[in-house]
Design a protein around this motif. Structure first.
Motif, PDB file in Angstrom:
ATOM      1  N   UNK A 110      48.115  31.116  69.606  1.00 53.93           N
ATOM      2  CA  UNK A 110      49.433  31.706  69.823  1.00 53.93           C
ATOM      3  C   UNK A 110      49.207  33.028  70.543  1.00 53.93           C
ATOM      4  N   UNK A 111      49.916  33.256  71.652  1.00 53.55           N
ATOM      5  CA  UNK A 111      49.796  34.508  72.405  1.00 53.55           C
ATOM      6  C   UNK A 111      51.076  35.300  72.274  1.00 53.55           C
ATOM      7  N   UNK A 112      50.923  36.597  72.033  1.00 51.41           N
ATOM      8  CA  UNK A 112      52.048  37.535  72.057  1.00 51.41           C
ATOM      9  C   UNK A 112      51.693  38.597  73.085  1.00 51.41           C
ATOM     10  N   UNK A 113      52.466  38.668  74.150  1.00 56.81           N
ATOM     11  CA  UNK A 113      52.131  39.521  75.290  1.00 56.81           C
ATOM     12  C   UNK A 113      53.218  40.573  75.477  1.00 56.81           C
ATOM     13  N   UNK A 114      52.787  41.819  75.639  1.00 60.43           N
ATOM     14  CA  UNK A 114      53.706  42.915  75.941  1.00 60.43           C
ATOM     15  C   UNK A 114      53.354  43.467  77.310  1.00 60.43           C
TER      16      UNK A 114
ATOM     17  N   UNK B 229      45.770  24.752  75.177  1.00 55.48           N
ATOM     18  CA  UNK B 229      45.514  25.138  73.789  1.00 55.48           C
ATOM     19  C   UNK B 229      46.565  26.099  73.251  1.00 55.48           C
ATOM     20  N   UNK B 230      47.287  26.757  74.119  1.00 50.85           N
ATOM     21  CA  UNK B 230      48.298  27.732  73.697  1.00 50.85           C
ATOM     22  C   UNK B 230      49.550  26.958  73.282  1.00 50.85           C
ATOM     23  N   UNK B 231      49.872  27.027  71.980  1.00 48.75           N
ATOM     24  CA  UNK B 231      51.004  26.271  71.452  1.00 48.75           C
ATOM     25  C   UNK B 231      52.282  27.093  71.389  1.00 48.75           C
ATOM     26  N   UNK B 232      52.160  28.416  71.482  1.00 44.50           N
ATOM     27  CA  UNK B 232      53.335  29.272  71.435  1.00 44.50           C
ATOM     28  C   UNK B 232      53.046  30.574  72.183  1.00 44.50           C
TER      29      UNK B 232
END
Length: 160
Positions: free
Chosen positions: A66-70, A121-124
């Protein structure tokens, strides 16, 4: 982590935080000539990777992520008074170009093969654009530990 105001669908295990002072850059459209197709963003991607190379793992990750990008943008001079204080009419949110989806594409393409084996692979992905003192990109990478029981139950009913 709550998704859409409901119970969490995933349990996360935080893996790493990657911080770059590279200014947010949008993915450009591929160019096609008679001889070849090329990515005009490739040079920018190489520079972005150079700025974060020491923060990346030695081998790419292989699990679901899961990636959270700012994306932080420096405010333009037009948002400030002559004395350096912020104008009352200056926007609180970054609503101008580049679009957040093109910013995400740039980061995910650049990290492909370095942070993870493949971007499948990134699901969210959760991303936001904001104004900050300095431009840069912050990437939070989490491993998906498990789905919640409600998610498993809902998924089994749909397949039945």
């Amino acid at each position: 982590m709550y998704v859409w105001g409901r119970k969490p669908l995933f349990t996360f295990i935080s893996i790493m935080l990657i911080i770059s002072d590279f200014p947010p850059t949008a993915q450009k459209r591929p160019r096609v000539t008679r001889q070849r197709t090329y990515d005009p963003s490739m040079c920018d991607k190489v520079e972005f990777l150079k700025s974060i190379m020491d923060q990346l793992p030695a081998t790419p990750l292989t699990e679901a992520l899961v990636l959270r990008i700012t994306f932080s943008f420096a405010r333009p001079k037009s948002h400030f008074k002559r004395d350096g204080t912020l104008l009352r009419m200056a926007p609180a949110r970054h609503t101008k170009k580049p679009d957040v989806d093109n910013l995400i594409k740039f980061v995910m393409d650049a990290l492909n093969g370095h942070l993870y084996v493949d971007d499948a692979q990134v699901v969210s992905v959760a991303a936001r654009k904001l104004y900050a003192a300095e431009a840069g990109v912050e990437i939070r990478c989490d491993r998906v530990a498990e789905y919640s029981t409600e998610q498993k139950f809902a998924r089994n009913n749909i397949e039945a």
